[in-house]
Design a protein around this motif. Structure first.
Motif, PDB file in Angstrom:
ATOM      1  N   GLU A 104      -0.947  -2.985  -2.959  1.00 44.82           N
ATOM      2  CA  GLU A 104      -0.385  -3.498  -1.703  1.00 44.82           C
ATOM      3  C   GLU A 104      -1.265  -3.127  -0.516  1.00 44.82           C
ATOM      4  O   GLU A 104      -1.382  -3.888   0.446  1.00 44.82           O
ATOM      5  N   LYS A 107      -3.919  -5.547   0.095  1.00 52.63           N
ATOM      6  CA  LYS A 107      -3.449  -6.786   0.737  1.00 52.63           C
ATOM      7  C   LYS A 107      -3.158  -6.571   2.224  1.00 52.63           C
ATOM      8  O   LYS A 107      -2.710  -7.502   2.902  1.00 52.63           O
ATOM      9  N   ARG A 109      -0.790  -4.877   3.762  1.00 57.33           N
ATOM     10  CA  ARG A 109       0.616  -5.040   4.139  1.00 57.33           C
ATOM     11  C   ARG A 109       0.961  -4.112   5.302  1.00 57.33           C
ATOM     12  O   ARG A 109       0.395  -3.039   5.455  1.00 57.33           O
ATOM     13  N   TYR A 110       1.943  -4.533   6.106  1.00 58.46           N
ATOM     14  CA  TYR A 110       2.427  -3.682   7.188  1.00 58.46           C
ATOM     15  C   TYR A 110       3.305  -2.557   6.645  1.00 58.46           C
ATOM     16  O   TYR A 110       3.084  -1.385   6.897  1.00 58.46           O
ATOM     17  N   VAL A 112       5.830  -1.684   3.012  1.00 58.39           N
ATOM     18  CA  VAL A 112       6.235  -2.094   1.675  1.00 58.39           C
ATOM     19  C   VAL A 112       7.336  -1.149   1.188  1.00 58.39           C
ATOM     20  O   VAL A 112       7.181   0.074   1.251  1.00 58.39           O
ATOM     21  N   GLN A 194       6.464  -7.621   9.522  1.00 59.72           N
ATOM     22  CA  GLN A 194       7.012  -8.051   8.243  1.00 59.72           C
ATOM     23  C   GLN A 194       7.219  -6.872   7.288  1.00 59.72           C
ATOM     24  O   GLN A 194       6.392  -5.970   7.212  1.00 59.72           O
ATOM     25  N   THR A 196       7.735  -6.084   3.233  1.00 59.61           N
ATOM     26  CA  THR A 196       7.570  -6.648   1.893  1.00 59.61           C
ATOM     27  C   THR A 196       8.273  -5.748   0.885  1.00 59.61           C
ATOM     28  O   THR A 196       8.062  -4.535   0.878  1.00 59.61           O
TER      29      THR A 196
END
Length: 297
Positions: A104, A107, A109-110, A112, A194, A196
């Motif tokens: 993650e 990627k 991500r902000y 998770v 966001q 995830t």
């Protein structure tokens, strides 16, 4: 790459640190594991073993600062760009737990959320209510959690960018147990970031006794009431507040719930500590407590 941050209080955290350490080494990543003890009186000697591991630290605070402040302090002391927060009383379900979070990170991500679950073996009767509640209400797949990602945030097991976390942080206004993670998710949503959800669960092992869980459930209602009174959260973001707001249109219902709750309290408490507790009764008891708080105010 990764700072693993574990706040602890009166809990033996060694098994968790050993498992996370093993997985970090196997994943061949740059990491640190910081365990910060919120002025415990128990397991101090046992947890000192954590300091024997490379890249690991166990430190005890001189005074208790609370669930929000200790997480903020851990983040401020972290060395790396991504933070993995874990409660002390959890243990990864999967052997690729760290590897899944590393994927993650790649990627970018902000935030998770991995999720929590409960072992299928039923605990002793004295701890059954906490297990039953978690098994029925908190164990959800990533797909189910992603339908309402902010509502299903849990501080027990999540990965977040350090710079993003430090721009929001946990609100230290909440002094009692409950809803510090709810408020963090609400503030995170307001910033339009966001969340995830993935299937990377941890087992929640630290089960309280039935009586303690009931008490903590009522304290969490008081924390929700505190957030409402101080305008820190929308009623719609916490189920019990949303339902309570709808009840305000029917004053007679408020009175009826209060009257029934007052009369039925001994029966409700007896049921909740039994071998077959009703979660609906627990919901009613929490609603009664909220109405009582408003009446007392």
């Amino acid at each position: 790459m990764l700072s693993v941050l574990i706040p602890t209080f009166n809990f033996n955290t060694v098994s968790l640190v050993k498992e996370i350490y093993k997985q970090c080494v196997e994943a061949q990543i740059t990491f640190e594991i910081l365990v910060l003890d919120d002025a415990s009186s128990l397991y101090l000697t046992e947890n000192e073993e954590i300091n024997r591991f490379t890249y690991c630290s166990y430190r005890v605070l001189n005074q208790n600062i609370g669930r929000s402040s200790i997480r903020n302090l851990l983040a401020q002391n972290a060395a790396f760009a991504y933070l993995l927060f874990l409660d002390a009383d959890v243990l990864p379900v999967h052997q690729n737990f760290i590897e899944s979070y590393v994927n993650e990170i790649s990627k970018e991500r902000y935030l998770v959320v991995g999720g929590i679950c409960y072992q299928q073996a039923k605990p002793p009767k004295k701890e059954y209510l906490r297990w039953y509640y978690g098994y029925k209400r908190e164990t959800k797949s990533a797909a189910d959690r992603q339908k309402n990602p902010y509502y299903h945030f849990s501080s027990a097991n999540f990965l977040v960018q350090k710079k993003l976390f430090l721009s929001i942080q946990f609100n230290v206004a909440i002094k009692n147990y409950g809803h510090e993670d709810t408020l963090f998710a609400f503030d995170f949503m307001k910033h339009a970031h966001q969340i995830t959800h993935i299937n990377n669960q941890v087992y929640h092992l630290g089960l309280e006794s039935n009586e303690v869980f009931i008490e903590k459930s009522l304290i969490s209602v008081e924390s929700a009431w505190f957030l409402k009174k101080n305008g820190l959260i929308d009623d719609s973001f916490i189920k019990i507040l949303a339902f309570y707001s709808k009840l305000q249109k029917f004053k007679v219902m408020n009175w009826l719930i209060y009257f029934v709750g007052k009369k039925a309290e001994p029966f409700i408490c007896k049921n909740l500590v039994s071998a077959q507790p009703s979660l609906k009764l627990l919901d009613f008891y929490k609603l009664y407590h909220l109405i009582k708080l408003n009446r007392n105010a």
